[in-house]
Design a protein around this motif. Structure first.
Motif, short mmCIF file in Angstrom:
data_model
loop_
_atom_site.label_atom_id
_atom_site.label_comp_id
_atom_site.label_asym_id
_atom_site.label_seq_id
_atom_site.Cartn_x
_atom_site.Cartn_y
_atom_site.Cartn_z
N LEU A 137 0.83 -1.21 0.00
CA LEU A 137 0.00 0.00 0.00
C LEU A 137 0.86 1.26 0.00
CD1 LEU A 137 -2.79 -1.11 2.51
CD2 LEU A 137 -2.95 -0.95 0.01
N LEU A 138 1.95 1.26 0.76
CA LEU A 138 2.85 2.42 0.77
C LEU A 138 3.48 2.65 -0.60
CD1 LEU A 138 4.58 1.96 4.24
CD2 LEU A 138 3.29 3.97 3.52
N ASN A 139 3.84 1.56 -1.28
CA ASN A 139 4.42 1.72 -2.61
C ASN A 139 3.41 2.29 -3.60
OD1 ASN A 139 6.91 0.87 -1.82
ND2 ASN A 139 6.93 -1.01 -3.03
N LYS A 142 3.38 5.97 -2.87
CA LYS A 142 4.59 6.60 -3.41
C LYS A 142 4.50 6.72 -4.93
CE LYS A 142 7.66 4.78 0.21
NZ LYS A 142 8.75 3.80 0.49
N ALA A 143 3.99 5.67 -5.56
CA ALA A 143 3.87 5.69 -7.02
C ALA A 143 2.88 6.75 -7.48
CB ALA A 143 3.44 4.32 -7.53
N SER A 144 1.85 6.99 -6.69
CA SER A 144 0.85 7.99 -7.07
C SER A 144 1.42 9.41 -7.03
CB SER A 144 -0.37 7.89 -6.15
OG SER A 144 -0.05 8.35 -4.85
N LYS A 151 11.65 5.29 -11.69
CA LYS A 151 11.33 4.99 -10.29
C LYS A 151 9.93 4.40 -10.17
CE LYS A 151 11.41 6.95 -5.65
NZ LYS A 151 11.61 8.17 -4.83
N ALA A 152 9.01 4.85 -11.00
CA ALA A 152 7.65 4.34 -10.97
C ALA A 152 7.63 2.84 -11.27
CB ALA A 152 6.78 5.07 -11.99
N GLU A 153 8.41 2.45 -12.26
CA GLU A 153 8.46 1.03 -12.60
C GLU A 153 9.02 0.21 -11.45
OE1 GLU A 153 9.91 -1.76 -16.35
OE2 GLU A 153 10.44 0.39 -16.27
N ARG A 154 10.03 0.74 -10.78
CA ARG A 154 10.63 0.02 -9.64
C ARG A 154 9.63 -0.11 -8.49
NH1 ARG A 154 15.90 -0.73 -9.20
NH2 ARG A 154 16.35 1.03 -10.59
N LEU A 155 8.84 0.95 -8.27
CA LEU A 155 7.84 0.93 -7.19
C LEU A 155 6.68 -0.02 -7.51
CD1 LEU A 155 7.60 4.73 -6.36
CD2 LEU A 155 8.25 2.95 -4.74
N GLN A 156 6.30 -0.10 -8.77
CA GLN A 156 5.09 -0.82 -9.14
C GLN A 156 5.33 -2.27 -9.53
OE1 GLN A 156 3.63 3.38 -10.99
NE2 GLN A 156 2.91 1.59 -12.08
N ASN A 157 6.54 -2.63 -9.87
CA ASN A 157 6.84 -4.03 -10.18
C ASN A 157 6.85 -4.87 -8.91
OD1 ASN A 157 7.09 -3.58 -12.91
ND2 ASN A 157 9.33 -3.54 -12.92
N ILE A 158 6.34 -6.09 -9.01
CA ILE A 158 6.32 -7.03 -7.88
C ILE A 158 6.83 -8.37 -8.37
CG2 ILE A 158 4.87 -8.24 -6.20
CD1 ILE A 158 2.95 -5.83 -6.34
N PRO A 187 -5.88 6.77 -9.77
CA PRO A 187 -5.89 7.27 -11.15
C PRO A 187 -4.57 7.94 -11.55
CG PRO A 187 -7.18 8.69 -9.70
CD PRO A 187 -6.83 7.47 -8.91
N GLU A 188 -3.75 8.32 -10.54
CA GLU A 188 -2.48 8.99 -10.86
C GLU A 188 -1.43 8.03 -11.40
OE1 GLU A 188 -4.10 10.56 -6.85
OE2 GLU A 188 -3.74 8.64 -7.84
N ILE A 189 -1.64 6.74 -11.16
CA ILE A 189 -0.63 5.75 -11.50
C ILE A 189 -0.80 5.27 -12.94
CG2 ILE A 189 0.18 3.41 -11.03
CD1 ILE A 189 -0.41 3.85 -8.11
N GLU A 190 0.30 5.22 -13.69
CA GLU A 190 0.28 4.63 -15.02
C GLU A 190 0.45 3.12 -14.88
OE1 GLU A 190 2.65 6.42 -18.10
OE2 GLU A 190 2.88 8.25 -16.90
N LEU A 191 -0.65 2.40 -14.97
CA LEU A 191 -0.62 0.96 -14.71
C LEU A 191 0.15 0.17 -15.76
CD1 LEU A 191 -4.25 0.38 -13.39
CD2 LEU A 191 -2.14 0.44 -12.08
#
Length: 427
Positions: A137-139, A142-144, A151-158, A187-191
């Motif tokens: 949830l924190l990631n 942060k991604a939003s 950095k977004a890719e690093r935060l959102q990859n699992i 909605p701020e996150i590019e999925l």
């Protein structure tokens, strides 16, 4: 005179032993556990993905045994056993015993991968599951706020290692969480920068299960958008990069480790009584080899006397049938031993395995046949409701599942990190 039994570990084995022997007043029983509650490990991944509350799958020991005058609970971590003086030492004191029963289970093994051990997220306890939930949830938060694509890719990859039942079910939950929750609430996150990887060194998912189960799991996870990487393993985790055995790197701040277990260390037991995987060697009655009054049950023990399992019983997380069956028989054998009657040898009865792989779909392998689909999903729900401790837990979880499967909207996505003076710990 009463015999004093000390049980170390309040998991499936410890609890089922106590339940079976509790009404026999010939014994005085003390349960030792670092936590003051029993919990249900097969559903811990649903806590980690904010799907259910920890209280749905846990129950306090003292409440569980409050009706019995011959059962006591000792909160403490096991340190060592003195088999000569017949004393168990914990970080909160020492306890004398006539019989000691180890039901400690296993802990996560990292195969000597120091960076992985330091940075990966294991999922063996309630605390570990809650940490993963907060981390995910924190990631997302942060991604939003993030403006940097790298950095977004690093935060959102699992990345999840490996593809056994726990890994498959966890991947399914995270994929559905992304589809039903992240897209709507963030909605701020590019999925399109978010990728979920499930990695296994073997050539298939759900390796111990049937071919039908393997194929169904693979096809459904691919349909959910999971990147499945087979015949490859995690070799390191350095500076936010998971390094695979084939040289590939995956940028991520989230490596969830479900790969492998080893028996919890039992100081005081000689090396001659310890087998592969740091499991305690036991005879056909679950007595530790070399002792008449030290026993071991469940995943912590290695029993080589069952003709159908000459290399030992499987360490199966799915409702832990080995632990339950051994515990119930051991309790009956204790009563027989007290009355000087012959003991019964343990023979494991395989009741099958299962995994839930998508909404309304699961795979079930029974000893003589397998099936998949909606009916398998109903079977999974039933099998995972019945063993829960406490009638209220069963009802609450059944109602919560009913609501969540209809709405796809779990409402417990609070980030709770309690600190001093009621403030959240900083990140």
């Amino acid at each position: 005179m009463k015999k004093y039994i000390v049980i170390i570990g309040g998991g499936f084995a410890g609890i089922n032993f106590i339940k079976t022997i509790a009404k026999s007043n010939e014994f005085s029983i003390t349960l030792v556990d670092r936590n003051n509650y029993h919990f249900f490990p097969p559903l811990i991944y649903q806590v980690a993905t904010a799907f259910i509350e920890p209280s749905h799958i846990s129950y306090p020991f003292r409440k569980l045994f409050s009706d019995y005058t011959n059962i006591r609970y000792h909160m403490g971590s096991f340190l060592s056993i003195d088999t000569n003086l017949q004393i168990i030492e914990t970080d909160n004191g020492k306890i004398a015993y006539d019989h000691a029963i180890f039901a400690l289970g296993t802990e996560t093994i990292f195969f000597g991968l120091d960076h992985v051990q330091e940075c990966a997220l294991p999922m063996k306890t309630i605390n570990g599951a809650l940490y993963i939930k907060n981390h995910l949830l924190l990631n997302l938060e942060k991604a939003s706020r993030n403006q940097d694509e790298n950095k977004a890719e690093r935060l959102q990859n699992i990345v999840i290692a490996v593809g056994g039942p726990t890994g498959v079910e966890l991947a399914r939950m995270i994929a559905e969480m992304g589809a039903f929750v992240a897209e709507k609430e963030y909605p701020e996150i590019e999925l399109n920068l978010s990728h979920l990887y499930l990695i296994d060194a073997l050539p298939s998912l759900l390796a111990p299960m049937s071919d039908a189960a393997k194929k169904t799991a693979y096809d459904n996870l691919k349909r959910l958008g999971v990147n499945i990487l087979l015949n490859v393993s995690v070799k390191d985790y350095v500076e936010g990069n998971v390094i695979l055995s084939d040289g590939r790197k995956i940028k991520t701040e989230t490596l969830i480790w479900t790969s492998g277990v080893i028996g919890c260390e039992v100081l005081g037991i000689p090396e001659t009584s310890i087998g592969k995987g740091r499991r305690l060697l036991v005879d056909e009655y679950n007595r530790v080899l070399g002792f008449n009054n030290v026993w071991a049950l469940g995943d912590i023990c290695l029993q080589l006397t069952d003709k159908n399992y000459p290399k030992g019983h499987p360490q199966v997380a799915q409702v832990a049938q080995v632990a339950i069956q051994q515990a119930k028989l051991a309790a009956k054998n204790f009563i027989k031993l007290h009355h000087q009657k012959p003991l019964q040898s343990f023979v494991y009865k395989d009741k099958g395995s299962m995994a839930i792989i998508s909404k309304y779909k699961a795979v079930v392998d029974l000893p003589k046949f397998s099936y998949t689909g909606f009916f398998a999903w109903l079977t999974w729900l039933f099998i995972h409701i019945i063993p829960l401790t406490g009638f209220r837990n069963r009802v609450r979880l059944a109602l919560e599942w009913f609501r969540l499967f209809i709405t796809n909207n779990p409402s417990i996505r609070m980030i709770l990190q309690p600190g001093k003076n009621g403030q959240n710990n900083k990140n």
